[in-house]
Design a protein around this motif. Structure first.
Motif, PDB file in Angstrom:
ATOM      1  N   THR A 163       0.837  -1.216   0.000  1.00 13.17           N
ATOM      2  CA  THR A 163       0.000   0.000   0.000  1.00 13.17           C
ATOM      3  C   THR A 163       0.863   1.253   0.000  1.00 13.17           C
ATOM      4  N   THR A 196      -0.266 -10.019  -4.590  1.00 10.75           N
ATOM      5  CA  THR A 196      -1.466  -9.652  -3.834  1.00 10.75           C
ATOM      6  C   THR A 196      -2.543 -10.710  -3.991  1.00 10.75           C
ATOM      7  N   PHE A 216      -6.517  -2.238  -2.398  1.00  9.25           N
ATOM      8  CA  PHE A 216      -5.636  -1.972  -3.524  1.00  9.25           C
ATOM      9  C   PHE A 216      -6.380  -1.404  -4.728  1.00  9.25           C
TER      10      PHE A 216
END
Length: 1577
Positions: A163, A196, A216
């Motif tokens: 992030t 991810t 995200f």
């Protein structure tokens, strides 16, 4: 010490990284890694420090160090502490970002170190990387790339940072202007998205399970806008691909509404890339990920884009796939994945798009469509469930396609359908039939790849794929059992499915096995509702018939029998138990054989026995009749396969034989005769076999049915009672007659012997001849049709064989024997003698073979006529040329066997040596024939006859085998015939003859003679074309003959072999000479009395055959004879007329060529020359004043013989040995023959010889003696003496009475000057002549000795005193000339290392050291052991000596000294690796040797290393390289506690110095050894 020493080693190696040689650099890095394996912290610390302190070190060397560090970190990251980790991370980060420009190797190596460290120290690595990712500043290329790789390497450690990373990175995207920077950002976004997704998919294992996809979405959405809208349109292809690869995984993280919004732009944008890029795999992968994401959110936009998607993707799937291109293969996988996604959302539109393309005109389109269809059947089964009927109906068109690629694709679709229940639907039967049709494809119709074996199916062929598919569907798809059973049974009997029988049977066996497990004891086939299924009789007949050719069609015989066994209850309830025993035996028989080794006849007989056994078990006439009826029905089905039809005929005969109803039997036989296809040879044979088998049980009915048919109009060529024969031509009627004749023959052969005997002449032969000949106007006319002749001969043969097989044959008087013999011989003589085109003569000879054994017996004239006629008919047949019909070779072999059988049968009527001799005499012209093929055949027949004679030999009393020598003499030279087969047969003949001799000596038939058995082992040597091997083998054969030949047969054998010396075949002539010589050598001691006869024979043979090889043979023979009877041979040759003719001279010279004989022969000739008086006195006229001296013959002949012997240069050693005796004897012979005349009978011969020219050797006594003396000097190495005497005209003087003394003086002077060392022994011989009875001899010897006193040589040789004493003794000689010469002699009395080569010295010294091992025993063993230990290292190192002789000497010394070390493993290693002439793999050997040394003698470490250090300074590069190598291996294999023996500081310094050696190989070995020293740290 440990830490500091490892750092020191590391520092040394790091300094060596800058070596200019790439191989040395690589070795240095390997050594660094080796240090890191042992002490990772210290090694990494040293590397870190080196790089930090050497800022100016060039980047290629920095790259190597970083790679070594990465290797150490990857293997030992768990051993690193935080401080070390931080230091390494800081260094790697610094190295990676030190320069802004891209230096990929260097920076990638640093990046790899960071990624490796990130697996454990993620926080530290991330902290350092984030320092390089500052807001507003474009990061270094490798910072971004390292973050990307780190996210994949450590997903759980990296994702929590993403992030913040994305927050910092995304604002930079707009600022990235260079394609390289953009591409690395895409690379990072792709890997961030993938890690991810992996994190989210494994939340249960994640450190922070609260992470959500939404976290995200915003960042990825922002990134998407830049990538898709700004970067994707770039002209740079690499950037576009990077963008595409990133968009795929990013699409899964986009908000669903954003994805839905972007799909109308995204999908066309991706699809356009197919046109811009040749390698589309990445595009397809990304597209698949996007479609997966779209489907997962239930996108409706896909419907709008579906047409363009389908069109583009279908085009991609239709691209031809190259097996060598992984990218294309991967692209197809990704495209199919796209179709899966489309099928899950729009199955109807997908099928509506695909199915019409199955009728496309493009092969690629059809194949691609079928691939997609198969894929969606498998991957979208739920969506396709309701579409099954639609899909099945659409397959009708592809089922008709003939293209092989389409067929393969169709089969794969059907396989997928089978797994998902399609074939259970209506229309599924067509799919099953299609599979069977493809299984039935003949192999020759398969498309072959270039260079493939046409007899084997390609692995991807339609048939191979279909066969695998059928079996897999049958065995692995449970739901298919009810679909395939019993449906597959209906494909067993139709002929068009014959090619599919093997896979069908295998599948049916498996399906039936499942049924039996489900319901044991029940019938497997339910005919209710299955009207198309074949009957049990049809199944049994079909499976039995095709089993006759068991290996055809991938082993359909075994498959058919297994199916038959499974269906036993349905065939007949009683067969289960019996077939459970008999069928496995048949299957075992097939397993034990191959198509090449299986005898078709034996296999058919086993199947017929199986059928008879089955019929006996059933024992039901109705069932048997039904089976025979079905067999007759199926006969036309096999018109295209004659072998199987022939077998089925035999099955019909067997079944009819088991039938108890005579009416049924006759009815079926009649129908077979009416329906047979007489034009087909195999069918005629099959029909005849059928009648023969039937006649075993039903002889009367069979003969009656045949006779009815013979009497019918059909055979009489009129319009018969059967419509089927109305249009038969004359030729067809001949075929019918031939078939009937064959039927009679087979009936006679098969029916019970005792019943046949009574009907042979009255019924069988009468009808046979009635069919063979016809009457025209009452005159008997025989046919000229060869086929009919052949049928007659075959049948007569079978009839005769049946008669002979009867127990009453011996009392049976065959009245038609003479008629049949004459008929057979007429057939044989009518055949062309030079060619073989039909088996008529073979069959006729076979018939004669049986006829010979029947009464009445043939008389002598008839036997001779038969033998002569048959031999001429077969022997002269010309051999077939290469490439012609191979079937003729088989026919010829069979014909030869028939001839052999006939001759054997005749021989058995006279089993005596005379009978054997008579047979061999008939064969003798063919054995000696100038034509090779005739000799080969004759020897083959002879071998068979001798074997038969031996097998049937019965000796009731001991009788001599009087013609053994003659027979062996005939056959043995043929062991060297030009034809290999003839040679081997000749050996077989000799083998049999030796055993025949043993038999006549009283040995039992089963006695095995070790000597004779050796002949069999020699046959292989006769195949070899090398003459040396060939004649060596002949010599071995002769040795065997010599050991087993009775003495009384030796001379007859030799006489026969002497005749063979003139054989036109030079090889056989030479072989005869080899055998003669061997016999003379082995058994010559028995031939003393025969020596004159043999010598005269050799001389006469030379006169008859003056060819070179005969000359050599005679020479060798006389030498061998002389080696055992030298005196007898010499006497025989001396008895030859004078002057010796050229052949006698040749034999003398031959004897001189044998070193072992020459000395003895010279001695004998000297004896002969000196034994008799040299001359006799006689008065030619009564009034003559003085008597004439006439030479005696023996000394004259001996003198001539000496000249011939010494004329051969190789006699020199023997002459040298007897030099004094020869010189003195011939010198005295010269004196004795002064003025001596030839006998009157020789004077005329001498004048004629003189007229022939100067080449003829003089017979005049004195001249011949002078010539012999000259030859003695030349051969004794005194050629200069001859030349000097010749120059002084001394030889002329020597021949005359007036000048003799002067000639002797000249000779003595020349001897003193040029042959001084010879004089002491010459003088010793001469000193003995002072008492000679011949005055002239005393004069000659005194003249020679007196002249010697004028030379200083008598002083040099210290012979003066003895010479003076001898001359003083001669002062009282009665001869005035002697006294005068003594005085002259007494008056004559008054009148003055190169240096040894160093290399040779070294070699010799080392070899001497090895030899000392033999001499050092007892007390000196310990001393020598100490020397061995001291020399061990030098010897090992000098194995690499540049001088090969020194290296070889070292090998020898190590092998010799190895036992002194008393270590078996080490000694074995020396013996294995150090063999003379064997190439040494030095590294492997040295490693092995050091391992055993350190295991058994670890205390020698220090001593060996110290010695090795000395060689670090060797002037030879290879030895310098070997020295550190030896040290390294010693260190590698010794236990660490022994390190105190080694001065590590000294060793390290020495190795460090070697790292600067000019030779790269030395530097490499030094670096390698430094890496191993870590063991002592």
């Amino acid at each position: 010490m440990t830490r500091s020493y490892v750092r020191k080693l590391s520092a040394i190696l790091l300094d060596a990284v800058t070596d200019k040689d790439p191989l040395v650099q690589e070795q240095v890095c390997s050594a660094l890694c080796a240090l890191g394996e042992s002490q990772p912290q210290e090694a990494l610390s040293a590397c870190e420090e080196h790089l930090r302190q050497n800022e100016k070190l060039a980047h290629p060397y920095r790259t190597m160090i970083l790679r070594a560090m990465q290797t150490v970190v990857s293997s030992h990251i768990s051993k690193l502490d935080k401080d070390m980790a931080r230091a390494v991370i800081l260094l790697a980060s610094s190295e990676m970002t030190k320069v802004k420009d891209l230096i990929c190797d260097w920076q990638q190596a640093a990046s790899d170190v960071l990624v490796a460290m990130g697996r454990r120290f993620i926080s530290t690595v991330m902290e350092e990387l984030l320092h390089g990712l500052q807001p507003g500043v474009l990061p270094h290329y490798f910072v971004v790339r390292t973050l990307a790789n780190l996210s994949v390497s450590n997903v759980f450690g990296t994702v929590p940072f993403l992030t913040s990373i994305l927050g910092t990175m995304l604002p930079m995207l707009a600022a990235a202007k260079h394609d390289t920077t953009r591409a690395v950002f895409c690379y990072a976004l792709q890997h961030f998205s993938e890690s991810t997704l992996e994190y989210l998919a494994n939340l249960d294992q994640a450190p922070d399970p609260t992470v959500r996809k939404d976290a995200f979405a915003s960042d990825i959405s922002s990134a998407y806008d830049i990538l898709f809208h700004q970067w994707l349109p770039s002209r740079e292809a690499k950037l576009r691909l990077a963008v595409v690869e990133a968009l795929g995984p990013m699409s899964h993280l986009l908000p669903s509404e954003k994805l839905e919004e972007q799909l109308p732009k995204l999908l066309p944008g991706i699809l356009t890339l197919y046109k811009k890029h040749a390698e589309t795999c990445h595009v397809s992968k990304s597209l698949g990920q996007i479609l997966e994401a779209a489907v997962s959110v239930g996108s409706r936009t896909l419907e709008v884009q579906l047409d363009s998607l389908l069109t583009t993707l279908h085009a991609q799937i239709c691209v031809p796939v190259e097996s060598a291109s992984p990218l294309v293969m991967n692209n197809q996988k990704e495209v199919l994945r796209c179709f899966t996604e489309l099928a899950s959302c729009s199955p109807d539109r997908l099928l509506a798009f695909l199915l019409p393309k199955l009728d496309s005109g493009s092969e690629r389109t059809r194949v691609g469509t079928l691939q997609v269809l198969r894929h969606i059947i498998n991957s979208a089964a739920a969506q396709m469930e309701v579409k099954k009927p639609f899909i099945l109906s659409s397959m009708r068109v592809p089922l008709l396609d003939t293209n092989s690629k389409v067929k393969r694709a169709v089969v794969q679709v059907i396989s997928a359908m089978a797994h998902h229940g399609y074939l259970e639907q209506p229309g599924g039967e067509a799919m099953i039939e299609y599979i069977v049709q493809q299984c039935a494809l003949p192999p020759e119709m398969e498309p072959q790849k270039p260079g493939s074996d046409c007899e084997e199916l390609p692995a991807d062929s339609v048939r191979a794929i279909t066969v695998r598919t059928l079996y897999l569907v049958s065995t692995t798809v449970d739901r298919m059992s009810d679909v395939l059973w019993p449906h597959l049974l209906q494909f067993l009997t139709p002929v068009r499915y014959t090619g599919a029988l093997t896979p069908l049977c295998r599948s049916l066996v498996h399906l039936a096995g499942k049924r039996q497990e489900a319901g044991p004891g029940t019938h497997l086939i339910n005919y209710d509702g299955h009207v198309t299924l074949p009957s049990p009789y049809a199944i049994a007949t079909r499976l039995l018939a095709v089993s006759s050719n068991p290996y055809l069609g991938d082993g359909r015989g075994a498959a058919s029998l297994r199916l038959l066994n499974v269906l036993h209850r349905d065939i007949h309830p009683l067969l289960g138990q019996r077939w459970a025993t008999t069928i496995p035996l048949l299957l075992q028989y097939l397993d034990e054989h191959t198509e090449e080794t299986l005898s078709p006849k034996e296999w058919e007989e086993k199947l017929l026995v199986f059928l008879r056994d089955t019929l006996a078990v059933v024992s039901d006439n109705t069932w048997v009749c039904q089976l025979s009826l079905e067999m007759c029905k199926q006969l036309p089905c096999y018109n295209g396969t004659p072998q199987e039809k022939n077998f089925l005929y035999k099955c019909v005969g067997t079944a009819l034989g088991a039938a108890s109803s005579k009416d049924v039997v006759r009815k079926h036989l009649q129908e077979l005769l009416e329906s047979a296809r007489y034009q087909e040879e195999a069918e005629r044979e099959g029909l005849a076999c059928c009648f023969g088998i039937c006649a075993i049980i039903h002889l009367d009915d069979t003969l009656a049915q045949l006779e009815d048919f013979v009497r019918s109009d059909v055979v009489r060529k009129s319009i018969g009672i059967f419509n089927i024969f109305k249009d038969r031509s004359e030729n067809e009627v001949e075929k019918v007659k031939g078939t009937l004749i064959l039927c009679y023959g087979h009936v006679a052969a098969q029916a019970p012997r005792e019943l046949v005997l009574a009907r042979a002449e009255s019924d069988i032969l009468r009808n046979i001849f009635q069919c063979f000949s016809t009457k025209v106007l009452g005159i008997k006319v025989e046919t000229k049709d060869p086929a009919l002749k052949l049928c007659l001969v075959q049948s007569v043969c079978m009839v005769c064989q049946a008669i002979c097989g009867s127990t009453q044959a011996s009392s049976f008087n065959f009245s038609r024997k003479a008629e049949l013999v004459a008929q057979m011989m007429e057939f044989i003589k009518a055949e062309p003698p030079d060619s073989l085109r039909s088996p008529i003569r073979k069959k006729a000879m076979l018939a004669c073979t049986y006829l010979v054994s029947l009464e009445p017996a043939l008389d002598e004239q008839e036997r001779t006529y038969m033998i002569h006629g048959c031999l001429h008919s077969v022997m002269a047949v010309l051999p077939e040329r290469e490439g012609e019909d191979g079937g003729l070779e088989s026919l010829y072999l069979d014909t030869m066997h028939a001839l052999e059988d006939l001759l054997t049968s005749l021989l058995r009527r006279n089993m005596t040596p005379q009978g054997l001799q008579m047979m061999v005499e008939h064969l003798s012209p063919w054995i000696k024939s100038p034509r090779g093929h005739e000799r080969e055949r004759a020897l083959g027949v002879s071998s068979r006859l001798l074997r038969s004679f031996l097998e049937h030999l019965h000796v009731s009393a001991l009788v001599p085998f009087h013609n053994l020598g003659l027979l062996i003499g005939l056959f043995s030279p043929r062991c060297a015939d030009l034809w290999p087969a003839t040679r081997q047969e000749a050996v077989s003949c000799v083998y049999s003859l030796l055993y025949l001799q043993l038999g006549y000596e009283g040995f039992s038939r089963d006695y095995q003679d070790d000597v004779a058995e050796r002949l069999l082992t020699l046959k292989d040597g006769l195949v070899h074309p090398d003459p040396a091997i060939l004649f060596h083998t002949c010599h071995s054969i002769a040795q065997i003959i010599a050991k087993r030949l009775p003495p009384d047969q030796l001379i007859s054998l030799l006489l026969t072999l002497f005749e063979s010396l003139g054989d036109p075949d030079k090889n056989c002539s030479r072989a005869a000479s080899v055998i003669i010589n061997c016999l003379l050598k082995e058994r010559g001691n028995l031939l003393l009395e025969k020596v004159p006869e043999i010598v005269n024979m050799l001389r006469s043979k030379l006169q008859e055959t003056p060819e070179e090889h005969v000359l050599r043979a005679a020479q060798h023979s006389v030498c061998l004879l002389a080696s055992q009877h030298c005196e007898a041979v010499v006497s025989s040759l001396l008895g030859s007329p004078l002057p010796f003719d050229s052949h006698t001279c040749t034999l003398w010279r031959a004897l001189a060529s044998e070193p072992g004989l020459t000395v003895k022969m010279l001695e004998l000739l000297l004896q002969k020359m000196n034994r008799d008086v040299p001359f006799k006195e006689s008065r030619a006229f009564l009034l003559s004043s003085s008597p004439d001296r006439v030479a005696t013959l023996l000394p004259l002949a001996a003198t001539c013989a000496l000249s011939e012997v010494m004329s051969v240069p190789v006699s020199a050693p023997a002459v040298l040995e007897l030099y004094p005796q020869l010189f003195v004897a011939l010198l005295l012979r010269v004196g004795c023959t002064l003025g001596v005349q030839l006998p009157r009978n020789l004077q005329a011969k001498e004048r004629r010889a003189t007229g022939l020219g100067p080449a003829s050797r003089s017979l005049e006594p004195c001249s011949s003696a002078v010539g012999a003396l000259q030859l003695t000097l030349v051969r004794g190495g005194s050629e200069e003496v001859v030349q000097r005497v010749e120059l002084e005209r001394g030889w002329e003087s020597l021949r005359t009475s007036m000048g003799h003394e002067e000639g002797v003086a000249r000779l003595a002077s020349a001897m003193a000057k040029f042959a001084g060392p010879r004089l002491p022994l010459v003088m010793k011989e001469l000193l003995c002549t002072h008492s000679s009875v011949y005055e002239i001899q005393r004069v000659t010897s005194t003249a020679f000795l007196a002249e010697l006193l004028s030379s200083n040589v008598v002083n040099d040789l210290m012979i003066l005193e003895s010479l003076l004493d001898n001359l003083a003794a001669r002062q009282k000689d009665t001869c005035a000339s002697v006294r005068r010469l003594v005085l002259r002699g007494l008056a004559n009395v008054a009148s003055g290392s190169p240096n040894k080569d160093k290399m040779e010295f070294r070699s010799a010294s080392i070899r001497l050291f090895g030899h000392l091992n033999k001499a050092c025993h007892g007390d000196c063993e310990d001393i020598f052991l100490e020397q061995v230990v001291g020399g061990l290292a030098p010897l090992l190192l000098h194995l690499q000596d540049p001088q090969s002789s020194v290296a070889t000497a070292c090998k020898f010394a190590l092998r010799m000294c190895g036992p002194n070390l008393e270590c078996e493993e080490l000694m074995a290693a020396f013996q294995k690796h150090l063999q003379e002439g064997r190439r040494l793999h030095f590294g492997e050997f040295l490693n092995t040797a050091c391992k055993h040394l350190m295991r058994h003698f670890p205390d020698l470490l220090g001593r060996l290393v110290s010695t090795s250090l000395f060689y670090f300074k060797s002037s030879w590069e290879d030895v310098r390289a070997a020295a550190p190598m030896l040290t390294g291996f010693l260190v590698q294999h010794v236990e660490p506690e022994h390190h105190l023996q080694v001065d590590l500081e000294h060793l390290t310094a020495a190795l460090q110095l070697l790292l600067k050696d000019p030779a790269p190989a030395v530097r490499m070995k030094a670096a390698e050894t430094l890496g191993r020293l870590v063991k002592f740290a």
